[in-house]
Design a protein around this motif. Structure first.
Motif, PDB file in Angstrom:
ATOM      1  N   THR A 221      -3.811  -5.208 -10.450  1.00  0.00           N
ATOM      2  CA  THR A 221      -2.702  -5.928  -9.825  1.00  0.00           C
ATOM      3  C   THR A 221      -1.628  -5.030  -9.219  1.00  0.00           C
ATOM      4  OG1 THR A 221      -1.627  -6.083 -11.994  1.00  0.00           O
ATOM      5  CG2 THR A 221      -2.991  -7.955 -11.311  1.00  0.00           C
ATOM      6  N   GLU A 222      -1.799  -3.728  -9.290  1.00  0.00           N
ATOM      7  CA  GLU A 222      -0.771  -2.844  -8.733  1.00  0.00           C
ATOM      8  C   GLU A 222      -0.640  -3.062  -7.225  1.00  0.00           C
ATOM      9  OE1 GLU A 222       0.356   1.914  -8.278  1.00  0.00           O
ATOM     10  OE2 GLU A 222      -1.492   1.326  -9.313  1.00  0.00           O
ATOM     11  N   PRO A 223       0.587  -3.253  -6.706  1.00  0.00           N
ATOM     12  CA  PRO A 223       0.782  -3.434  -5.271  1.00  0.00           C
ATOM     13  C   PRO A 223       0.721  -2.097  -4.534  1.00  0.00           C
ATOM     14  CG  PRO A 223       2.890  -3.603  -6.398  1.00  0.00           C
ATOM     15  CD  PRO A 223       1.840  -3.435  -7.467  1.00  0.00           C
ATOM     16  N   TYR A 224      -0.485  -1.697  -4.165  1.00  0.00           N
ATOM     17  CA  TYR A 224      -0.690  -0.375  -3.573  1.00  0.00           C
ATOM     18  C   TYR A 224      -2.024  -0.377  -2.839  1.00  0.00           C
ATOM     19  CZ  TYR A 224      -1.710   4.695  -3.550  1.00  0.00           C
ATOM     20  OH  TYR A 224      -2.026   5.981  -3.195  1.00  0.00           O
ATOM     21  N   ILE A 225      -2.045   0.067  -1.596  1.00  0.00           N
ATOM     22  CA  ILE A 225      -3.300   0.080  -0.852  1.00  0.00           C
ATOM     23  C   ILE A 225      -3.802   1.508  -0.627  1.00  0.00           C
ATOM     24  CG2 ILE A 225      -3.108  -2.173   0.228  1.00  0.00           C
ATOM     25  CD1 ILE A 225      -1.980  -0.835   2.729  1.00  0.00           C
ATOM     26  N   GLY A 226      -3.629   2.327  -1.662  1.00  0.00           N
ATOM     27  CA  GLY A 226      -4.251   3.630  -1.696  1.00  0.00           C
ATOM     28  C   GLY A 226      -5.492   3.560  -2.572  1.00  0.00           C
TER      29      GLY A 226
END
Length: 364
Positions: free
Chosen positions: A145-150
């Motif tokens: 659920t981490e908001p990160y697109i890496g």
């Protein structure tokens, strides 16, 4: 983790429950769900049971972009004595952690997870249908659920459990199915994620299943992804063949999911002194066994159907009918015994059953 208290927030209004003959698999859900969060600094924390509701997740949550998710499937059964039973839940939680490891998801406390599932089933115990062959399907899953697109393992997750009342898989008795051997598409390969229960494996299987379905086949028989000649799974089930008195199932090789029902079938066959072996088996060997009249039975094994007899397989446009298309004696005995243990009709010599107290007997 085991010392954490599971907070329970009961829903104010209960949903109307469906009739037992109107249960459509996976479309109806109970009043509550279990949720637990993970963060890199706190670990797994805040275990709670809440009213079943939609999730609020950031559009950049990593699960949407990189597929970091795992899940399990299990059931709660109601016995004739009105007792609730789980079937080998420790195996499901062990497998969930195996999947977690492959997907770089932090492990869960398996004993605590079972405690949480038992608590949730207890809270919604009045949702367990009573009709013959029905049960309460349990779906534990974990999403990043981490908001990160890496592209990296997430630092935040949710572990969620939802419940769904389901009808009898076989409404009119066990019916053998026709399967198509898949020569073009592959489900997964050794070194991939085949031995993990992750959504991507199932997404990869849809195209072949769609094509086979249009041709009148119930399932796809998956071959290995390298040589495309060794048998692996059938649909989303493990597969067994009885050839010349011996039961054979493909050995675990890194691309085959280790099914709980598969493990149970092997234990039962050994208990009955039925020869059973785990090894490679190719389509040429299977077709030759059929040609020589030695292929006695074929069946899939999985949580949903338990045992699914196979009447025919089609490979390279050649149809092979197995024993007049009828359910074999071993498949029938396995189905009757496994469901008998699950529903409390037969003795459990392996201590597979875990009891769950009904909600009225547990203080909330």
């Amino acid at each position: 983790m085991e010392s954490q208290t599971i907070q329970v927030d009961h829903c104010a209004v209960r949903k109307e429950k469906p009739k037992s003959d109107q249960l459509d698999f996976g479309r109806i859900f109970t009043d509550h769900m279990f949720i637990m969060d993970y963060s890199d600094d706190l670990g797994w924390h805040d275990p709670r049971i809440e009213p079943y509701q939609q999730l609020s997740i950031d559009p950049s949550a990593m699960v949407f972009h990189y597929g970091q998710s795992v899940f399990e499937g299990m059931k709660a059964y109601l016995t004739a004595e009105d007792e609730i039973q789980l079937f080998r839940p420790e195996k499901n939680m062990q497998r969930l952690n195996n999947s977690n490891d492959r997907l770089c998801i932090p492990p869960i406390d398996e004993k605590f997870a079972i405690q949480a599932i038992k608590k949730l089933v207890s809270v919604d115990s009045d949702w367990i249908p009573e009709a013959e062959g029905t049960s309460l399907y349990i779906r534990p899953f974990i999403i990043s659920t981490e908001p990160y697109i890496g592209v990296a393992p997430s630092l935040h997750y949710k572990f969620i459990v939802i419940l769904s009342p389901v009808g009898a898989y076989y409404k009119e008795g066990i019916n053998p199915i026709k399967i198509a051997v898949e020569n073009e598409f592959v489900r997964t390969v050794k070194g991939g994620t085949g031995e993990a229960k992750t959504g991507g494996n199932y997404a990869a299987s849809l195209k072949a299943q769609e094509i086979a379905g249009k041709k009148g086949f119930a399932q796809v028989l998956w071959l290995d992804g390298v040589e495309k000649k060794y048998i692996e799974e059938v649909g989303s089930m493990n597969i067994f063949f009885k050839i010349n008195g011996e039961v054979i199932t493909p050995e675990l090789n890194g691309s085959i999911l280790e099914g709980v029902t598969r493990n149970s079938v092997i234990q039962l066959l050994k208990y009955w002194d039925v020869p059973v072996v785990e090894r490679k088996i190719g389509m040429e060997e299977l077709q030759q066994a059929h040609h020589d009249g030695l292929l006695e039975e074929a069946f899939g094994a999985g949580t949903a159907a338990v045992i699914s007899p196979i009447s025919q397989f089609t490979w390279n446009n050649n149809d092979s009918l197995i024993k007049d298309g009828k359910t074999g004696a071993i498949a029938k005995r396995l189905y009757d015994t496994l469901t008998g243990i699950q529903y409390g009709r037969e003795k459990d010599p392996f201590d597979w059953i875990v009891k769950v107290e009904k909600g009225s007997k547990i203080a909330h």
